[in-house]
Design a protein around this motif. Structure first.
Motif, PDB file in Angstrom:
ATOM      1  N   VAL A 169       0.871  -1.149   0.125  1.00 34.78           N
ATOM      2  CA  VAL A 169       0.030   0.164  -0.070  1.00 34.78           C
ATOM      3  C   VAL A 169       0.792   1.187  -0.060  1.00 34.78           C
ATOM      4  N   GLU A 170       1.878   1.091   0.861  1.00 34.02           N
ATOM      5  CA  GLU A 170       2.840   2.486   1.085  1.00 34.02           C
ATOM      6  C   GLU A 170       3.439   2.705  -0.351  1.00 34.02           C
ATOM      7  N   LYS A 171       3.933   1.417  -0.986  1.00 34.03           N
ATOM      8  CA  LYS A 171       4.696   1.726  -2.384  1.00 34.03           C
ATOM      9  C   LYS A 171       3.832   2.613  -3.291  1.00 34.03           C
ATOM     10  N   LEU A 215      -8.052   5.909   2.870  1.00 27.82           N
ATOM     11  CA  LEU A 215      -7.026   6.084   2.001  1.00 27.82           C
ATOM     12  C   LEU A 215      -7.735   5.941   0.394  1.00 27.82           C
ATOM     13  N   ARG A 216      -7.146   6.638  -0.121  1.00 28.62           N
ATOM     14  CA  ARG A 216      -7.368   6.637  -1.725  1.00 28.62           C
ATOM     15  C   ARG A 216      -6.205   6.435  -2.417  1.00 28.62           C
ATOM     16  N   LEU A 217      -5.792   5.364  -3.175  1.00 25.98           N
ATOM     17  CA  LEU A 217      -4.492   5.247  -3.743  1.00 25.98           C
ATOM     18  C   LEU A 217      -4.752   5.805  -5.133  1.00 25.98           C
ATOM     19  N   PRO A 218      -3.767   6.215  -5.677  1.00 25.83           N
ATOM     20  CA  PRO A 218      -3.606   6.484  -7.230  1.00 25.83           C
ATOM     21  C   PRO A 218      -4.028   5.287  -7.904  1.00 25.83           C
ATOM     22  N   VAL A 219      -4.520   5.503  -9.244  1.00 29.49           N
ATOM     23  CA  VAL A 219      -4.798   4.196 -10.207  1.00 29.49           C
ATOM     24  C   VAL A 219      -3.699   3.632 -10.518  1.00 29.49           C
ATOM     25  N   GLY A 220      -3.324   2.685 -10.460  1.00 32.13           N
ATOM     26  CA  GLY A 220      -2.416   1.620 -10.853  1.00 32.13           C
ATOM     27  C   GLY A 220      -2.025   0.524 -10.035  1.00 32.13           C
ATOM     28  N   GLU A 221      -0.853  -0.111 -10.306  1.00 30.12           N
ATOM     29  CA  GLU A 221      -0.708  -1.295  -9.617  1.00 30.12           C
ATOM     30  C   GLU A 221       0.981  -1.607  -9.152  1.00 30.12           C
ATOM     31  N   THR A 222       1.037  -2.342  -8.208  1.00 27.70           N
ATOM     32  CA  THR A 222       2.402  -2.559  -7.550  1.00 27.70           C
ATOM     33  C   THR A 222       2.614  -4.036  -7.048  1.00 27.70           C
ATOM     34  N   TYR A 223       3.805  -4.229  -6.776  1.00 26.87           N
ATOM     35  CA  TYR A 223       3.955  -5.591  -6.052  1.00 26.87           C
ATOM     36  C   TYR A 223       5.085  -5.380  -5.116  1.00 26.87           C
ATOM     37  N   ALA A 224       4.756  -5.667  -3.879  1.00 32.99           N
ATOM     38  CA  ALA A 224       5.856  -5.777  -2.729  1.00 32.99           C
ATOM     39  C   ALA A 224       6.056  -7.077  -2.260  1.00 32.99           C
ATOM     40  N   HIS A 225       7.369  -7.554  -1.858  1.00 29.64           N
ATOM     41  CA  HIS A 225       7.618  -8.553  -1.486  1.00 29.64           C
ATOM     42  C   HIS A 225       8.534  -8.623  -0.245  1.00 29.64           C
ATOM     43  N   ILE A 226       8.558  -9.684   0.496  1.00 34.01           N
ATOM     44  CA  ILE A 226       9.558  -9.716   1.622  1.00 34.01           C
ATOM     45  C   ILE A 226       9.843 -11.204   1.740  1.00 34.01           C
ATOM     46  N   GLU A 227      10.856 -11.443   2.553  1.00 32.64           N
ATOM     47  CA  GLU A 227      11.188 -12.700   2.973  1.00 32.64           C
ATOM     48  C   GLU A 227      10.372 -13.063   4.307  1.00 32.64           C
ATOM     49  N   SER A 228       9.630 -13.735   3.948  1.00 30.81           N
ATOM     50  CA  SER A 228       8.692 -13.997   5.115  1.00 30.81           C
ATOM     51  C   SER A 228       9.423 -15.503   5.779  1.00 30.81           C
ATOM     52  N   PRO A 229       9.102 -15.645   6.995  1.00 31.53           N
ATOM     53  CA  PRO A 229       9.747 -17.233   7.572  1.00 31.53           C
ATOM     54  C   PRO A 229       9.530 -18.290   6.338  1.00 31.53           C
ATOM     55  N   ARG A 230       8.499 -18.263   5.441  1.00 34.48           N
ATOM     56  CA  ARG A 230       8.385 -19.220   4.640  1.00 34.48           C
ATOM     57  C   ARG A 230       8.815 -18.993   3.279  1.00 34.48           C
ATOM     58  N   GLY A 231       9.192 -17.978   2.942  1.00 34.50           N
ATOM     59  CA  GLY A 231       9.727 -17.667   1.689  1.00 34.50           C
ATOM     60  C   GLY A 231       9.351 -16.583   1.209  1.00 34.50           C
ATOM     61  N   GLU A 232       9.310 -16.304  -0.180  1.00 33.61           N
ATOM     62  CA  GLU A 232       8.995 -14.892  -0.751  1.00 33.61           C
ATOM     63  C   GLU A 232       7.556 -14.505  -0.634  1.00 33.61           C
ATOM     64  N   LEU A 233       6.791 -13.849   0.158  1.00 29.21           N
ATOM     65  CA  LEU A 233       5.648 -13.306   0.310  1.00 29.21           C
ATOM     66  C   LEU A 233       5.192 -12.138  -0.396  1.00 29.21           C
ATOM     67  N   GLY A 234       4.296 -11.775  -1.301  1.00 30.76           N
ATOM     68  CA  GLY A 234       4.331 -10.891  -1.923  1.00 30.76           C
ATOM     69  C   GLY A 234       2.887 -10.492  -2.464  1.00 30.76           C
ATOM     70  N   PHE A 235       2.506  -9.100  -2.269  1.00 26.61           N
ATOM     71  CA  PHE A 235       1.239  -8.668  -2.579  1.00 26.61           C
ATOM     72  C   PHE A 235       1.318  -7.740  -3.903  1.00 26.61           C
ATOM     73  N   TYR A 236       0.347  -8.306  -4.732  1.00 25.08           N
ATOM     74  CA  TYR A 236      -0.004  -7.657  -5.723  1.00 25.08           C
ATOM     75  C   TYR A 236      -0.899  -7.004  -5.808  1.00 25.08           C
ATOM     76  N   LEU A 237      -0.933  -5.563  -5.852  1.00 25.61           N
ATOM     77  CA  LEU A 237      -2.186  -4.723  -5.352  1.00 25.61           C
ATOM     78  C   LEU A 237      -2.635  -3.855  -6.636  1.00 25.61           C
ATOM     79  N   VAL A 238      -3.782  -3.847  -7.114  1.00 28.54           N
ATOM     80  CA  VAL A 238      -4.402  -2.961  -8.114  1.00 28.54           C
ATOM     81  C   VAL A 238      -5.369  -1.944  -7.526  1.00 28.54           C
ATOM     82  N   SER A 239      -5.068  -0.614  -7.667  1.00 32.72           N
ATOM     83  CA  SER A 239      -6.019   0.416  -7.162  1.00 32.72           C
ATOM     84  C   SER A 239      -6.615   0.927  -8.443  1.00 32.72           C
ATOM     85  N   ASP A 240      -8.080   1.399  -8.310  1.00 32.54           N
ATOM     86  CA  ASP A 240      -8.895   2.064  -9.030  1.00 32.54           C
ATOM     87  C   ASP A 240      -9.152   3.661  -8.547  1.00 32.54           C
ATOM     88  N   ASN A 241      -8.396   3.797  -7.343  1.00 33.99           N
ATOM     89  CA  ASN A 241      -8.882   5.010  -6.682  1.00 33.99           C
ATOM     90  C   ASN A 241      -9.745   5.152  -5.989  1.00 33.99           C
TER      91      ASN A 241
END
Lengths: 373, 146
Positions: free
Chosen positions: A89-91, A299-325
Motif C-alpha cells: 500500500v505504501e509503495k 485512504l485513496r490510492l492513485p490508479v495503478g498497480e504494484t508488487y511488494a515482496h518480503i522474505e517471510s519465514p516461509r519464503g517470498e511473500l508478495g502482495f500484488y495490489l491494483v487500485s482504481d482510486n
C-alpha cells in the motif's frame, strides 16, 4: 521333507488419503498417495479445505481493514504478512515511513521469524518421531516471543500491528528490557537444541539424503525461503532486494548443499541465529521519534498497480495490489510461498516410504492458512 | 537490489524477434499479444543476459472489459526482474498457453487462476480447480460474480 509352497499373491497399488485431518499434515491438507506396499508411487496434493476467499474479501474492505485479514493468512507469522501488505500500500501511495517505525517493523519481523522457525523445527522433529520433547523446548522459547509481541499488540497470534505509514502504537516501556533479556538468552537456547539434535544419530538417519530437492528443480519450481536456500541457492529477498531498513544490518544467508530434509532443518536453525544478530543491531540503532506517518483514514490510492515482496519465514511473500482510486483494493493477489513451495512435493516424495513422506512434507514447513487463503 | 529491467528496452529487443507482437511497454513491464506468450516466455528464459530462470508469480486481474495476466519474472543469476502482461478479451472462452512446461512453478498458480477467474491454460498437465470443489459454479474473483 519340507513341502515347497509358492505363494502367488496378487498385488496392486493402493490409494491412501493422508489427511485432511491428520496431525502430520499441519493443518487441513490432503495428500492423495498411491502406494505400492509401503513405497509411494504417486502423490497428488489436495488443497482448499481452509479457503476463505481472502483475496475476494479484501476487495470489499478499506485498505486499513484488510490488515486483520492478512493476519489470518500465515497465522504463525502474522507480523510478516502485515508487513508485506502495508509495504504494498505504501509503495503505491508513495508514503514514507518514519525511521523508528521501520526499525520496530524489523524487530517484529525477525522475532516472528524465530517464532515461526521454532514451530517449524519442533513440528519437523515431531514428524521424525521425536515426539513432543523437542517441540516443548521450542514452544518454551516461542512463548517468550509471543509475550513480547503481545506486549506491543495485545494479541498472541493475530497481531494486526502494522499500519499503513508505520505501526499502530509505540512499544511500551517494558518491551526493550524484556527483548534485551530474550536476545541474550536465545543463542544459548539454540546451542541447547544443537547439542540435543544436530548430531543426533536418529535425526541424521531419518533426514540425511531424504527428500532431496536439487538446485535446478528448486529454482524451476519457484521454491523460495529456507526450501530454496537448503538446495544451495543463496537467495534471500532481504539481501537480494532489500526492503525496509535491512540494508543497514549485517547478517549472513545460511544455505544448504544437498537440499535434503536435514539441510532444510539446519538452514532454519541457523536463520534463527542470524535473526537474533539482526535484532541486536536494530536495538542498538533504534532511533527516537514518530511511529506512524500521517495517513488519511479512508485512504485513496492513485490508479495503478504494484508488487511488494518480503522474505517471510516461509519464503517470498508478495502482495500484488491494483487500485482504481476507490477506498478499497480493486484486486489484491497474494503470492503465497507455502503454496508454491509445494509444487515440487511430488518429485521430492516419489519412491520414498510413507514415514519418509511425512517428514519430507514436514520439512517444507507450510501453513495452510496461507496455502488456501 | 533487484534491478527492474526497463520495459522499453526489452520491448525493443522483443520487437526484433516478434515483429508486431508488442502492444505496449511501461517502466518495468511489457504487454504482449496473448498468442505469443509461450514463445516470448521461452525467449526470455533462454536468451543470454536475460535468463529469467525464476517465475516469481502469476496474477490475473479482471478489468471487466478484459482479463490481464501478469507474469513476474526474475533472474536469480543476474538479480533482475521484468513483468510480462497480456490481455484476454473473450470472457466466455478465456484461454492462454500454459507456461508450466518452462517454469514448473506455474503449476498451482495457473490452477488457482483457472479456479478463481476461469481462465483456461492449454497444455497444463492437470487443469482443474484447486481450492473450490469440482462442481462449484462460477469463478469468484471475476467482477461479475456476486
Amino acid at each position: 521333507m519340507a513341502v515347497k509352497t509358492e505363494l502367488k499373491l496378487k498385488t496392486e497399488p493402493f490409494v491412501l488419503n493422508i489427511g485432511p485431518v491428520h496431525p502430520s499434515t499441519h493443518g487441513v491438507f490432503r495428500m492423495r498417495a498411491t502406494l505400492d506396499g509401503e513405497v509411494l508411487i504417486d502423490l497428488e496434493p489436495v488443497f482448499g479445505y481452509l479457503h476463505r476467499g481472502i483475496e475476494k474479501l479484501a476487495e470489499g474492505r478499506t485498505y486499513t481493514q484488510v490488515i486483520p485479514l492478512t493476519d489470518r493468512l500465515d497465522y504463525l507469522a502474522s507480523m510478516s504478512n502485515n508487513l508485506a501488505y502495508v509495504m504494498a500500500v505504501e509503495k503505491l501511495a508513495g508514503i514514507t515511513v518514519p525511521e523508528r517505525a521501520e526499525y520496530l517493523r524489523v524487530i517484529m519481523a525477525e522475532l516472528q521469524r524465530i517464532a515461526s522457525h521454532l514451530i517449524a523445527v519442533g513440528a519437523f522433529l515431531n514428524d521424525c518421531g521425536a515426539f513432543m520433547t523437542p517441540i516443548l523446548y521450542m514452544i518454551r522459547e516461542r512463548e517468550k516471543i509471543l509475550d513480547l509481541l503481545e506486549m506491543v499488540s495485545g494479541q498472541r497470534l493475530t497481531y494486526n500491528y502494522m499500519r499503513v505509514g508505520g505501526v499502530s502504537q509505540d512499544i511500551p516501556g517494558e518491551f526493550l528490557p524484556a527483548l534485551r533479556k530474550f536476545v541474550q538468552r536465545m543463542p544459548s537456547y539454540i546451542d541447547e537444541y544443537d547439542q540435543l539434535l544436530a548430531e543426533n544419530e536418529i535425526l541424521l538417519a531419518r533426514s540425511k539424503g531424504v527428500g532431496i530437492l536439487p538446485k535446478d528443480m528448486a529454482i524451476n519450481a519457484s521454491a523460495s525461503g529456507p526450501v530454496l536456500r537448503a538446495s544451495g541457492v543463496k537467495w534471500d529477498i532481504r539481501k537480494a532486494d532489500p526492503y525496509s531498513v535491512y540494508d543497514r544490518f549485517q547478517f549472513d544467508i545460511p544455505t544448504g548443499s544437498v537440499g535434503d530434509c536435514y539441510d532444510r532443518y539446519r538452514v532454519r536453525v541457523q536463520e534463527m541465529r542470524q535473526s537474533v544478530r539482526i535484532i541486536k543491531q536494530v536495538m542498538e540503532g533504534l532511533p527516537e521519534g514518530e511511529v506512524k506517518a500521517e495517513v488519511a483514514h479512508f485512504l485513496r490510492l492513485p490508479v495503478g498497480e504494484t508488487y511488494a515482496h518480503i522474505e517471510s519465514p516461509r519464503g517470498e511473500l508478495g502482495f500484488y495490489l491494483v487500485s482504481d482510486n476507490s477506498i478499497a483494493p480493486y484486486r489484491l493477489h497474494i503470492r503465497a510461498p507455502s503454496l508454491i513451495n509445494l509444487t515440487a512435493l511430488r518429485d521430492m516424495t516419489l519412491g520414498w516410504k510413507v514415514a519418509d513422506v511425512i517428514i519430507i512434507f514436514g520439512s517444507i514447513d507450510i501453513n495452510m492458512g496461507e496455502v488456501d487463503r | 537490489m533487484t534491478l527492474a529491467l526497463s520495459g522499453k528496452e526489452i520491448a525493443g529487443k522483443l520487437e526484433e524477434q516478434f515483429p508486431g507482437g508488442i502492444l505496449d511497454s511501461g517502466a518495468d513491464s511489457v504487454t504482449i499479444k496473448s498468442d505469443l506468450l509461450l514463445s516470448v516466455a521461452s525467449f526470455l528464459k533462454d536468451t543470454k543476459d536475460l535468463e529469467f530462470d525464476y517465475l516469481t508469480a502469476i496474477t490475473a486481474v479482471d478489468y471487466s472489459r478484459y482479463f490481464e495476466l501478469v507474469y513476474q519474472l526474475t533472474s536469480l543469476k543476474h538479480n533482475h526482474s521484468l513483468i510480462i502482461k497480456t490481455q484476454l478479451y473473450d470472457r466466455n472462452h478465456a484461454s492462454l498457453p500454459s507456461v508450466s512446461g518452462l517454469w514448473r512453478g506455474a503449476d498451482f498458480q495457473e490452477r488457482e487462476i483457472y479456479d478463481l477467474l476461469g481462465i483456461k491454460f492449454d497444455g497444463h498437465p492437470n487443469m482443474k480447480r484447486i481450492f473450490l470443489w469440482e462442481d462449484f459454479q462460477g469463478h469468484p474473483l471475476r467482477k461479475d460474480y456476486l
